[in-house]
Design a protein around this motif. Structure first.
Motif, mmCIF file in Angstrom:
data_model
loop_
_atom_site.group_PDB
_atom_site.id
_atom_site.type_symbol
_atom_site.label_atom_id
_atom_site.label_comp_id
_atom_site.label_asym_id
_atom_site.label_seq_id
_atom_site.Cartn_x
_atom_site.Cartn_y
_atom_site.Cartn_z
ATOM 1 N N ILE A 19 -18.238 43.447 18.496
ATOM 2 C CA ILE A 19 -19.790 43.651 18.962
ATOM 3 C C ILE A 19 -19.573 44.469 20.432
ATOM 4 C CG2 ILE A 19 -21.735 42.508 19.523
ATOM 5 C CD1 ILE A 19 -20.999 40.200 17.374
ATOM 6 N N ALA A 20 -20.534 45.357 20.712
ATOM 7 C CA ALA A 20 -20.368 45.799 21.833
ATOM 8 C C ALA A 20 -21.970 45.663 22.289
ATOM 9 C CB ALA A 20 -20.229 47.251 21.833
ATOM 10 N N ALA A 21 -21.974 45.270 23.598
ATOM 11 C CA ALA A 21 -23.393 45.485 24.513
ATOM 12 C C ALA A 21 -23.344 46.480 25.503
ATOM 13 C CB ALA A 21 -23.466 43.964 25.504
ATOM 14 N N ILE A 22 -24.217 47.331 25.224
ATOM 15 C CA ILE A 22 -24.437 48.436 25.799
ATOM 16 C C ILE A 22 -25.723 48.466 26.624
ATOM 17 C CG2 ILE A 22 -24.948 51.001 25.578
ATOM 18 C CD1 ILE A 22 -23.378 50.359 22.826
ATOM 19 N N SER A 23 -25.422 48.763 27.986
ATOM 20 C CA SER A 23 -26.862 48.670 28.982
ATOM 21 C C SER A 23 -27.636 49.792 29.018
ATOM 22 C CB SER A 23 -26.150 48.365 30.427
ATOM 23 O OG SER A 23 -25.606 49.780 31.029
ATOM 24 N N ASN A 24 -28.837 49.417 29.168
ATOM 25 C CA ASN A 24 -29.924 50.257 29.337
ATOM 26 C C ASN A 24 -30.473 50.156 30.824
ATOM 27 O OD1 ASN A 24 -32.054 52.145 29.287
ATOM 28 N ND2 ASN A 24 -32.831 51.442 27.274
ATOM 29 N N THR A 104 -24.849 32.846 32.688
ATOM 30 C CA THR A 104 -25.082 34.223 33.229
ATOM 31 C C THR A 104 -23.686 34.788 32.804
ATOM 32 O OG1 THR A 104 -26.214 33.518 35.366
ATOM 33 C CG2 THR A 104 -24.952 35.487 35.433
ATOM 34 N N GLN A 105 -24.381 36.139 32.076
ATOM 35 C CA GLN A 105 -23.094 36.931 31.600
ATOM 36 C C GLN A 105 -23.289 38.218 32.148
ATOM 37 O OE1 GLN A 105 -21.095 35.198 27.730
ATOM 38 N NE2 GLN A 105 -22.876 36.018 27.323
ATOM 39 N N HIS A 106 -22.300 39.348 32.246
ATOM 40 C CA HIS A 106 -22.535 40.781 33.021
ATOM 41 C C HIS A 106 -22.301 41.701 31.639
ATOM 42 C CE1 HIS A 106 -18.365 41.195 34.222
ATOM 43 N NE2 HIS A 106 -18.316 42.388 33.552
ATOM 44 N N VAL A 107 -22.975 42.679 31.747
ATOM 45 C CA VAL A 107 -22.752 43.802 31.039
ATOM 46 C C VAL A 107 -22.401 45.042 31.847
ATOM 47 C CG1 VAL A 107 -23.801 45.449 29.335
ATOM 48 C CG2 VAL A 107 -24.388 42.859 29.211
ATOM 49 N N LEU A 108 -21.477 45.971 31.641
ATOM 50 C CA LEU A 108 -21.220 47.107 32.340
ATOM 51 C C LEU A 108 -22.327 48.036 32.245
ATOM 52 C CD1 LEU A 108 -17.385 47.433 32.126
ATOM 53 C CD2 LEU A 108 -18.588 46.630 34.022
ATOM 54 N N GLU A 109 -22.701 48.675 33.081
ATOM 55 C CA GLU A 109 -23.619 49.724 33.027
ATOM 56 C C GLU A 109 -23.241 50.890 32.386
ATOM 57 O OE1 GLU A 109 -26.749 52.419 35.900
ATOM 58 O OE2 GLU A 109 -25.527 50.816 36.674
ATOM 59 N N SER A 110 -23.828 51.559 31.475
ATOM 60 C CA SER A 110 -23.454 52.638 30.774
ATOM 61 C C SER A 110 -23.917 53.929 31.253
ATOM 62 C CB SER A 110 -23.902 52.373 29.369
ATOM 63 O OG SER A 110 -23.420 51.471 28.506
ATOM 64 N N VAL A 115 -18.320 51.752 38.332
ATOM 65 C CA VAL A 115 -18.174 50.302 37.547
ATOM 66 C C VAL A 115 -19.336 49.452 38.213
ATOM 67 C CG1 VAL A 115 -17.202 48.234 37.180
ATOM 68 C CG2 VAL A 115 -15.810 50.397 37.199
ATOM 69 N N THR A 116 -20.458 49.311 37.317
ATOM 70 C CA THR A 116 -21.762 48.393 37.911
ATOM 71 C C THR A 116 -21.851 47.507 36.878
ATOM 72 O OG1 THR A 116 -22.498 50.535 39.062
ATOM 73 C CG2 THR A 116 -24.079 48.689 38.654
ATOM 74 N N PHE A 117 -22.020 46.171 37.321
ATOM 75 C CA PHE A 117 -22.478 45.042 36.570
ATOM 76 C C PHE A 117 -23.724 44.828 36.660
ATOM 77 C CE2 PHE A 117 -17.857 43.608 38.263
ATOM 78 C CZ PHE A 117 -17.369 44.020 36.932
ATOM 79 N N LEU A 118 -24.297 44.589 35.471
ATOM 80 C CA LEU A 118 -25.508 44.250 35.340
ATOM 81 C C LEU A 118 -25.710 42.617 34.630
ATOM 82 C CD1 LEU A 118 -26.808 47.487 33.662
ATOM 83 C CD2 LEU A 118 -26.842 46.803 35.959
ATOM 84 N N TYR A 119 -26.429 41.939 35.434
ATOM 85 C CA TYR A 119 -26.306 40.301 35.166
ATOM 86 C C TYR A 119 -27.519 40.080 34.439
ATOM 87 C CZ TYR A 119 -22.167 40.269 38.538
ATOM 88 O OH TYR A 119 -20.769 40.474 39.147
ATOM 89 N N TYR A 120 -27.323 38.987 33.595
ATOM 90 C CA TYR A 120 -28.434 38.599 32.797
ATOM 91 C C TYR A 120 -28.004 36.964 32.440
ATOM 92 C CZ TYR A 120 -28.907 43.607 31.903
ATOM 93 O OH TYR A 120 -29.106 44.859 31.685
ATOM 94 N N ASN A 121 -29.148 36.330 32.574
ATOM 95 C CA ASN A 121 -29.122 34.919 32.077
ATOM 96 C C ASN A 121 -29.272 34.769 30.344
ATOM 97 O OD1 ASN A 121 -28.582 33.878 34.385
ATOM 98 N ND2 ASN A 121 -30.627 32.939 34.608
ATOM 99 N N MET A 122 -28.472 34.393 29.668
ATOM 100 C CA MET A 122 -28.465 34.353 28.259
ATOM 101 C C MET A 122 -28.506 32.858 27.425
ATOM 102 S SD MET A 122 -25.784 37.282 27.579
ATOM 103 C CE MET A 122 -25.901 39.010 28.300
ATOM 104 N N SER A 123 -29.272 32.719 26.657
ATOM 105 C CA SER A 123 -29.383 31.255 26.047
ATOM 106 C C SER A 123 -28.552 30.800 24.908
ATOM 107 C CB SER A 123 -30.903 31.116 25.711
ATOM 108 O OG SER A 123 -31.761 30.977 26.707
ATOM 109 N N ALA A 124 -28.128 29.784 24.944
ATOM 110 C CA ALA A 124 -27.213 29.223 23.914
ATOM 111 C C ALA A 124 -28.126 29.196 22.709
ATOM 112 C CB ALA A 124 -26.894 27.713 24.007
ATOM 113 N N PRO A 125 -27.303 29.328 21.507
ATOM 114 C CA PRO A 125 -25.829 29.124 21.109
ATOM 115 C C PRO A 125 -25.049 30.575 21.438
ATOM 116 C CG PRO A 125 -26.761 29.279 19.034
ATOM 117 C CD PRO A 125 -27.937 29.450 19.934
ATOM 118 N N ILE A 126 -23.965 30.455 22.146
ATOM 119 C CA ILE A 126 -23.146 31.593 22.397
ATOM 120 C C ILE A 126 -21.928 31.356 22.286
ATOM 121 C CG2 ILE A 126 -22.634 33.099 24.237
ATOM 122 C CD1 ILE A 126 -24.918 32.810 25.551
#
Length: 184
Positions: A19-24, A104-110, A115-126
């Motif tokens: 699985i990939a997380a791709i930033s926008n 809190t997890q980060h995704v790299l900016e696409s 290299v730029t980290f974009l931080y997001y709060n993400m809810s369980a379950p993870i």
């Protein structure tokens, strides 16, 4: 892009892949994408566990409610290992489920060469997968490195929890027989 790698050698055709997380970054968001089952690409950084997937001994850790100041679950484990095995290198690899709470997890900016980290709060379950080493080595590992995902709703590099009263983790880890570094 942040990838949660799920590689199975000699996998069946039904294998779901990584699985990939791709930033926008334009709308401060990201989207999830399932990679083809035969896609074996990986980013240049990651602590990973290689396992035959056979039954064996594991360490189970189940905790609820954070009471200390260290907000990263793997950081707590790493510090316990460092104290218990002082002067020795011990590695654990495995998975943990964040059952309740937010991370809190980060995704790299696409789409950028920086290299730029974009931080997001993400809810369980993870579900998070990665590895922990007890202390510094000449291999220049991060003390721990975990990527987590939640059924194509959340994905990223784990940093810490943000809801200490609600947080609950359930982890399964196996000790490493060999610790090595692969450089591309």
């Amino acid at each position: 892009m942040m990838i949660v790698v799920n590689v199975v050698l000699n996998s069946p055709a039904s294998y779901p892949g990584s699985i990939a997380a791709i930033s926008n970054a334009k709308n401060d968001d990201y989207y999830m994408e399932r990679l083809p089952g035969d896609d074996t690409g990986i980013t240049n950084v990651g602590n990973v566990l290689v396992s035959e997937g056979k039954p064996g001994k594991v360490v189970q850790i189940h905790v609820k409610k954070r009471i200390g100041t260290i907000s990263a679950f793997p950081d707590n484990i790493q510090q316990i290992l460092a104290k218990r095995y002082e002067g020795k290198i011990v590695g654990l690899g495995g998975i943990f489920l964040t059952k309740h709470g937010e991370l809190t997890q980060h995704v790299l900016e696409s789409g950028t060469t920086e290299v730029t980290f974009l931080y997001y709060n993400m809810s369980a379950p993870i579900i998070s997968a990665g590895a922990i080493v007890s202390s510094e080595t000449d291999l220049a590992f991060a003390p721990y490195h975990f990527h987590g995902f939640s059924h194509l709703k959340s994905c990223g590099h784990y940093h810490f929890d943000v809801t200490p009263d609600e947080i609950e983790y359930l982890g399964y880890f196996t000790p490493a027989k060999v610790i090595s570094r692969v450089k591309a």
